[in-house]
Design an enzyme around this catalytic site. Structure first.
Site, short mmCIF file in Angstrom:
data_model
loop_
_atom_site.label_atom_id
_atom_site.label_comp_id
_atom_site.label_asym_id
_atom_site.label_seq_id
_atom_site.Cartn_x
_atom_site.Cartn_y
_atom_site.Cartn_z
N ALA A 1 -7.59 37.12 -15.20
CA ALA A 1 -7.00 38.28 -14.46
C ALA A 1 -6.72 37.67 -12.75
CB ALA A 1 -7.94 39.41 -14.49
N GLU A 2 -7.63 37.17 -12.07
CA GLU A 2 -7.61 37.07 -10.62
C GLU A 2 -6.40 35.95 -10.37
OE1 GLU A 2 -10.27 36.63 -12.25
OE2 GLU A 2 -11.07 38.71 -11.94
N SER A 3 -6.20 34.94 -11.11
CA SER A 3 -5.25 33.89 -10.79
C SER A 3 -3.88 34.44 -11.42
CB SER A 3 -5.63 32.65 -11.46
OG SER A 3 -5.84 32.61 -13.28
N ASN B 1 -10.82 46.61 -14.14
CA ASN B 1 -10.49 45.72 -15.11
C ASN B 1 -11.51 45.76 -16.04
OD1 ASN B 1 -7.99 44.34 -15.26
ND2 ASN B 1 -8.54 42.81 -14.17
N TYR B 2 -11.93 46.93 -16.66
CA TYR B 2 -13.25 46.85 -17.80
C TYR B 2 -12.82 46.13 -18.85
CZ TYR B 2 -16.41 48.68 -20.92
OH TYR B 2 -17.62 48.65 -21.70
N GLY C 1 3.18 55.86 -15.12
CA GLY C 1 3.24 55.51 -13.76
C GLY C 1 1.97 55.41 -12.86
N THR D 1 0.15 42.77 -17.61
CA THR D 1 0.96 43.59 -16.89
C THR D 1 0.00 44.27 -15.67
OG1 THR D 1 2.05 44.07 -19.06
CG2 THR D 1 2.36 45.90 -17.16
N ASP E 1 -2.16 43.06 -13.84
CA ASP E 1 -2.27 41.78 -12.84
C ASP E 1 -0.73 41.74 -12.04
OD1 ASP E 1 -4.69 41.37 -14.00
OD2 ASP E 1 -4.16 39.82 -15.28
O1 KDG Z 1 -5.52 40.92 -17.32
C1 KDG Z 1 -5.09 39.70 -18.28
C2 KDG Z 1 -6.36 39.24 -18.46
O2 KDG Z 1 -7.05 40.08 -19.63
C3 KDG Z 1 -6.36 37.75 -19.17
O3 KDG Z 1 -5.77 37.02 -18.03
C4 KDG Z 1 -7.65 37.32 -19.54
O4 KDG Z 1 -8.68 37.34 -17.52
C5 KDG Z 1 -8.73 37.62 -18.69
C6 KDG Z 1 -9.74 38.15 -19.29
O5 KDG Z 1 -10.93 38.07 -18.80
O6 KDG Z 1 -9.63 38.97 -20.35
#
Ligand code: KDG
Length: 318
Positions: free
Chosen positions: A35-37, A167-168, A233, A258, A260
């Site tokens: 997610a972060e990268s 980001n749960y 939205g 999406t 990210d």
């Molecule tokens: O947001 C996308 C991420 O879910 C994916 O890159 C993988 O980082 C990830 C994760 O921990 O689920």
């Protein structure tokens, strides 16, 4: 000085060709995904300096991750290399209705789970304009939970804007565990991205997007809260003012990443001096563009985003 610094885990994403199942596939495509990268790549590709910090095994697998991120212009000098450690992997089986997309993690005890605060270049964090991570990072280990708190505090104390996406991930921890960790961290956040469903599932914030955003902003003294609502939205409350943004229509090829891309588009525009409304517009356009591209990463250029924004005006709210 790097404008944007982020930290977290990046895995190898292994996925069978579309239409094939993990149980029987003979080939797996390899890409980097985290997610972060993913956000760092979007920020870098959209023209702002971006650095990603993590801990990786000193092996061909770790070097594969760094090579891919560098190819998009992300600074990886802050990566800590570890001997005899694991590279996290995730398997992605693309769905096709009625079969859902399925993610299988193999990331326990990855090198990054041992990343401690004193292994961090805190000066780079203090010098940055924005320091970002997501709720995935503190979910990965107790050590990372402490490191996350320390790094965000150091950033905020130095006047660096701290940004966080809830980001749960249900496969990493329970809503109660996540809620406890989020509550500890939210007081150190200046810009929060919260998917409507995460705010409801984990923090019990039901209701319309504006009241969710206002409630979080007031309870945790957060300057800007952006609530994302999928096809409905997004909405931001910033210093009390409300901004709304629709989605731009897209033909979806790969929806992973999406969210990210949305954050990356927002931050790239913000770092370029954009207002909240302009940053939301870029967020929405970058997110839609990402859906047309295979992989976690938004292979996007500024002109792609400009074109989406120009063609669609304020976006199409569906
Ligand atoms: O947001 C996308 C991420 O879910 C994916 O890159 C993988 O980082 C990830 C994760 O921990 O689920």
């Amino acid at each position: 000085m790097t404008a944007f610094v982020t930290f977290g885990e990046t895995m190898l994403r292994l996925s069978p060709p579309r239409g094939e199942r993990l149980e029987t596939a003979r080939e797996l495509e390899v890409q980097a995904g985290g997610a972060e990268s993913n956000v760092a790549v979007a920020v870098a590709r959209l023209g702002r300096d971006a650095a990603w910090c993590s801990k990786l095994p000193d092996s061909p697998l770790g070097r594969r991750i760094v090579g891919e991120l560098r190819s998009h212009g992300v600074d990886t000098d802050g990566v800590v290399w570890a001997d005899d450690s694991r590279q996290g992997v995730y398997y992605l089986e693309h769905g096709a209705a009625p079969r859902p997309t399925n993610v299988v993690y193999d990331r326990a005890d990855a090198a990054v789970t041992t990343l401690e605060t004193d292994e961090f270049d805190l000066d780079a964090v203090r010098d940055a304009e924005v320091c970002y991570t997501t709720g995935i990072t503190p979910a990965l280990s107790e050590t990372l939970r402490e490191t996350t708190a320390d790094v965000l505090d150091a950033a905020q104390d130095a006047g660096t804007m701290t940004a966080f996406d809830l980001n749960y991930r249900t496969k990493l921890w329970s809503p109660d565990e996540a809620a406890e960790a989020y509550r500890d961290l939210l007081g150190s956040i200046d810009l929060l991205f919260a998917a409507e469903r995460d705010a409801a599932t984990v923090l019990g914030r039901d209701g319309d997007a504006e009241s969710v955003a206002r409630g979080l902003a007031e309870d945790y003294d957060i300057e800007t809260v952006v609530v994302t609502r999928g096809e409905a939205g997004s909405l931001a409350v910033s210093d009390g003012a409300v901004f709304e943004q629709g989605v731009y229509e897209a033909e979806t090829y790969d929806a992973i990443g999406t969210g990210d891309a949305f954050v990356g588009g927002y931050l790239a525009k913000h770092l370029g001096g954009g207002s909240v409304a302009e940053s939301l517009e870029w967020a929405s356009a970058t997110a839609s563009f990402k859906r047309t591209v295979e992989g976690d990463i938004a292979v996007v250029n500024p002109e792609d985003v400009e074109r989406v924004v120009a063609d669609e005006g304020d976006g199409i709210s569906r």
